[in-house]
Every structure is written in C-alpha cells, then in structure tokens.
Motif scaffolding. Structure first.
Motif, PDB file in Angstrom:
ATOM      1  N   ASP A 162      27.373  35.068  45.797  1.00 20.02           N
ATOM      2  CA  ASP A 162      27.674  33.639  45.612  1.00 20.02           C
ATOM      3  C   ASP A 162      29.152  33.495  45.243  1.00 20.02           C
ATOM      4  OD1 ASP A 162      27.889  30.983  44.889  1.00 20.02           O
ATOM      5  OD2 ASP A 162      26.020  30.944  43.746  1.00 20.02           O
ATOM      6  N   ILE A 163      29.979  33.303  46.259  1.00 19.75           N
ATOM      7  CA  ILE A 163      31.419  33.277  46.048  1.00 19.75           C
ATOM      8  C   ILE A 163      31.859  32.037  45.278  1.00 19.75           C
ATOM      9  CG2 ILE A 163      31.918  32.163  48.266  1.00 19.75           C
ATOM     10  CD1 ILE A 163      33.987  34.871  46.400  1.00 19.75           C
ATOM     11  N   GLU A 164      31.158  30.929  45.409  1.00 19.50           N
ATOM     12  CA  GLU A 164      31.543  29.714  44.690  1.00 19.50           C
ATOM     13  C   GLU A 164      31.305  29.875  43.190  1.00 19.50           C
ATOM     14  OE1 GLU A 164      33.224  27.478  46.062  1.00 19.50           O
ATOM     15  OE2 GLU A 164      32.887  28.048  48.146  1.00 19.50           O
ATOM     16  N   LEU A 165      30.183  30.470  42.831  1.00 22.29           N
ATOM     17  CA  LEU A 165      29.892  30.703  41.425  1.00 22.29           C
ATOM     18  C   LEU A 165      30.908  31.667  40.838  1.00 22.29           C
ATOM     19  CD1 LEU A 165      28.029  30.168  39.023  1.00 22.29           C
ATOM     20  CD2 LEU A 165      26.604  32.080  39.793  1.00 22.29           C
ATOM     21  N   PHE A 166      31.222  32.720  41.599  1.00 19.17           N
ATOM     22  CA  PHE A 166      32.235  33.660  41.117  1.00 19.17           C
ATOM     23  C   PHE A 166      33.568  32.951  40.902  1.00 19.17           C
ATOM     24  CE2 PHE A 166      36.086  35.801  42.510  1.00 19.17           C
ATOM     25  CZ  PHE A 166      36.240  36.682  41.459  1.00 19.17           C
ATOM     26  N   TYR A 167      34.012  32.164  41.860  1.00 17.54           N
ATOM     27  CA  TYR A 167      35.331  31.532  41.766  1.00 17.54           C
ATOM     28  C   TYR A 167      35.410  30.591  40.574  1.00 17.54           C
ATOM     29  CZ  TYR A 167      39.657  29.329  43.368  1.00 17.54           C
ATOM     30  OH  TYR A 167      40.946  28.844  43.467  1.00 17.54           O
ATOM     31  N   ASN A 168      34.362  29.835  40.347  1.00 17.57           N
ATOM     32  CA  ASN A 168      34.342  28.921  39.206  1.00 17.57           C
ATOM     33  C   ASN A 168      34.393  29.691  37.880  1.00 17.57           C
ATOM     34  OD1 ASN A 168      34.237  26.607  40.800  1.00 17.57           O
ATOM     35  ND2 ASN A 168      31.993  26.629  40.876  1.00 17.57           N
ATOM     36  N   PHE A 169      33.637  30.785  37.803  1.00 13.59           N
ATOM     37  CA  PHE A 169      33.645  31.596  36.586  1.00 13.59           C
ATOM     38  C   PHE A 169      34.994  32.272  36.381  1.00 13.59           C
ATOM     39  CE2 PHE A 169      33.261  35.938  34.890  1.00 13.59           C
ATOM     40  CZ  PHE A 169      32.902  35.644  33.586  1.00 13.59           C
ATOM     41  N   MET A 170      35.550  32.817  37.467  1.00 16.85           N
ATOM     42  CA  MET A 170      36.804  33.543  37.378  1.00 16.85           C
ATOM     43  C   MET A 170      37.918  32.671  36.809  1.00 16.85           C
ATOM     44  SD  MET A 170      39.949  34.002  39.035  1.00 16.85           S
ATOM     45  CE  MET A 170      39.645  33.244  40.623  1.00 16.85           C
ATOM     46  N   LYS A 171      37.929  31.400  37.174  1.00 14.06           N
ATOM     47  CA  LYS A 171      38.978  30.488  36.702  1.00 14.06           C
ATOM     48  C   LYS A 171      38.812  30.146  35.225  1.00 14.06           C
ATOM     49  CE  LYS A 171      38.254  27.566  40.078  1.00 14.06           C
ATOM     50  NZ  LYS A 171      38.365  26.367  40.941  1.00 14.06           N
ATOM     51  N   GLU A 172      37.634  30.389  34.667  1.00 10.74           N
ATOM     52  CA  GLU A 172      37.388  30.116  33.253  1.00 10.74           C
ATOM     53  C   GLU A 172      37.493  31.367  32.385  1.00 10.74           C
ATOM     54  OE1 GLU A 172      33.548  28.367  33.072  1.00 10.74           O
ATOM     55  OE2 GLU A 172      34.130  26.518  34.105  1.00 10.74           O
ATOM     56  N   ASN A 173      37.368  32.526  33.018  1.00  9.28           N
ATOM     57  CA  ASN A 173      37.350  33.784  32.281  1.00  9.28           C
ATOM     58  C   ASN A 173      38.773  34.272  32.015  1.00  9.28           C
ATOM     59  OD1 ASN A 173      37.442  36.942  32.363  1.00  9.28           O
ATOM     60  ND2 ASN A 173      35.369  36.421  31.737  1.00  9.28           N
ATOM     61  N   LYS A 174      39.078  34.562  30.773  1.00  4.56           N
ATOM     62  CA  LYS A 174      40.419  35.006  30.392  1.00  4.56           C
ATOM     63  C   LYS A 174      40.451  36.490  30.033  1.00  4.56           C
ATOM     64  CE  LYS A 174      41.893  30.484  28.638  1.00  4.56           C
ATOM     65  NZ  LYS A 174      40.784  29.763  29.282  1.00  4.56           N
ATOM     66  N   GLU A 175      39.322  37.180  30.213  1.00  4.02           N
ATOM     67  CA  GLU A 175      39.210  38.565  29.778  1.00  4.02           C
ATOM     68  C   GLU A 175      39.336  39.584  30.906  1.00  4.02           C
ATOM     69  OE1 GLU A 175      38.940  39.248  26.591  1.00  4.02           O
ATOM     70  OE2 GLU A 175      38.749  37.159  25.970  1.00  4.02           O
ATOM     71  N   THR A 176      38.801  39.245  32.067  1.00  2.00           N
ATOM     72  CA  THR A 176      38.530  40.250  33.094  1.00  2.00           C
ATOM     73  C   THR A 176      39.486  40.162  34.277  1.00  2.00           C
ATOM     74  OG1 THR A 176      36.184  40.068  32.502  1.00  2.00           O
ATOM     75  CG2 THR A 176      36.716  41.267  34.521  1.00  2.00           C
ATOM     76  N   LYS A 177      39.964  41.322  34.696  1.00  2.00           N
ATOM     77  CA  LYS A 177      40.704  41.443  35.942  1.00  2.00           C
ATOM     78  C   LYS A 177      39.710  41.842  37.039  1.00  2.00           C
ATOM     79  CE  LYS A 177      44.763  41.648  36.447  1.00  2.00           C
ATOM     80  NZ  LYS A 177      45.817  40.681  36.783  1.00  2.00           N
ATOM     81  N   PHE A 178      39.587  41.006  38.068  1.00  2.00           N
ATOM     82  CA  PHE A 178      38.642  41.255  39.153  1.00  2.00           C
ATOM     83  C   PHE A 178      39.364  41.823  40.380  1.00  2.00           C
ATOM     84  CE2 PHE A 178      36.454  37.996  36.676  1.00  2.00           C
ATOM     85  CZ  PHE A 178      35.160  38.481  36.637  1.00  2.00           C
ATOM     86  N   HIS A 179      38.782  42.883  40.948  1.00  2.00           N
ATOM     87  CA  HIS A 179      39.236  43.446  42.216  1.00  2.00           C
ATOM     88  C   HIS A 179      38.035  43.421  43.160  1.00  2.00           C
ATOM     89  CE1 HIS A 179      43.170  45.490  41.007  1.00  2.00           C
ATOM     90  NE2 HIS A 179      42.725  44.884  39.908  1.00  2.00           N
TER      91      HIS A 179
END
Length: 226
Positions: A154-171
């Motif tokens: 679910d790329i939309e859920l990931f993108y929304n979470f990623m923009k709120e998360n300040k801890e994790t670097k995603f690759h």
C-alpha cells in the motif's frame, strides 16, 4: 559460516571450527552471518546448526538464501539490533510462509532492518504496511531497507506515514513488471519529494526500473543530505 566450515573471530582473527567434532553447544554473541549459500542443501545450513546452540545473543544477524522455521528465527531474535535477511524464506511449522510484519514484530530491539523479498513467497500484501504500523518498535527504527517490493504494498499508506515519521530512513527498491499505474504513482511521489523545499521528515530512497535514473539519483542525493 559457509557450506563447508564454520568460523569464529577471536581478537579480530578468524579461525576455522569443526562443529562435527565439538560435543559442547555454542553460545554466540555479537554477530552471526552466513555466506556462499546456493545449493538446496546450503539453504538449510543454518537450521542444521541451530540445534548446536544453547544460547544466542547476537546483535547483528545477517542471513542470505536460507530456509528456516519461524521458531528458529525467534530463537535468534532476542538481542538483535541490526537485522539483514536477504532471500530468506521463513515458514511456520505447517509450511505456511511467514508474513513480513510477523518477522519484524519479533525483533523488538532492532534499530535497522534490511529485507530482500523472495518474489515467489508473496509474504508482502496490501495489508502489510498497515500491520507494520501496529508494531511499536517499527515506528522508531533508524532504518528500514526493503528490496524486491511487489506492487501489493500500500504505497499511499506508506507515503502518508513516511511524511509524518521523523525517526526512520527508508530505502525502498521495487520490482514492478506490468502495473504501469503503480509505477507512475511511484514516479509522482519522487517528483513531489524532489520539489519539496523544507523537510520535516527524512527523505527516502526509492528505486524502480522504468523511472528515469536522473530522478532517482537526485532523490538519493537529497536523502543523503538529510
């Protein structure tokens, strides 16, 4: 370890050990990794060795091309801070493939998770990311690196979470064949991130065949700066 010998490192020096001739069980600390696993027998080398352990306190666990049970993986999970599973198939006792979120869930002390999907196992589904969000320590990872991602995520859920998360670097490295709409959405996400002036989150790395290299390279440069 490899298919023919096991090694241990003592005072920064690697030494061969013959597990067949050692009667006592092992206690492993620090790191556990395997290499040179190509044949069918080699994919089971870790499962054959685990009964020789009485305790496992590894902080860095790197496995490649293994087939292991969920209980075996659980045995290795207690103190792991750095986890790397590359083409590792994990099965329940009845042979059912373990979903990615269940693997992440057991590594409660993990700071970094790297995972390369085995394409045939289908252990990533549309609900995977939603299930990951229910895991407290997933929300505080330093790094989450995943390869061979199918278009089920679910790329939309990931993108929304990623923009709120300040801890994790995603690759994220995707393996998308025929889903043009999904690939186009990935490209538009990359465009949106590149166009961002001020970041309140850690920009991810996103790689997918078919998206212009200049865009992915620019995104990687932005990610390195943040």
């Amino acid at each position: 370890m490899d298919d023919k010998k096991w090694k241990t490192r003592i005072n920064k020096v690697w030494k061969n050990i013959d597990s067949k001739n050692i009667l006592s069980k092992f206690w492993i600390t620090d790191n556990l990794l395997n290499v040179k696993t190509n044949s069918a027998d080699e994919k089971l080398v870790l499962s054959l060795f685990i009964p020789k352990l009485y305790k496992c306190d590894v902080k860095c666990l790197e496995l490649k091309n293994q087939i292991i049970s969920f209980n075996e993986l659980l045995f290795l999970s207690l103190n792991v801070e750095y986890l790397s599973l590359n083409q590792v198939i994990v099965k329940y006792g009845d042979g059912v493939i373990v979903p990615l979120e269940k693997i992440v869930e057991i590594y409660k002390k993990a700071k970094s998770v790297r995972y390369t999907c085995v394409r045939e196992t289908l252990n990533i589904t549309f609900k995977t990311f939603n299930e990951l969000l229910k895991i407290p320590h997933f929300l505080t990872l330093d790094r989450f690196d995943i390869s061979n991602i199918p278009d089920e995520l679910d790329i939309e859920l990931f993108y929304n979470f990623m923009k709120e998360n300040k801890e994790t670097k995603f690759h994220l490295r995707f393996f998308i064949q025929n889903n043009i709409a999904y690939k186009n959405r990935l490209e538009s996400i990359i465009d949106e991130i590149i166009a961002t002036k001020n970041f309140s989150y850690k920009p991810p790395v996103i790689i997918c065949h078919g998206i212009p290299n200049r865009k992915m390279n620019k995104l990687q440069r932005i990610s390195r700066k943040h």
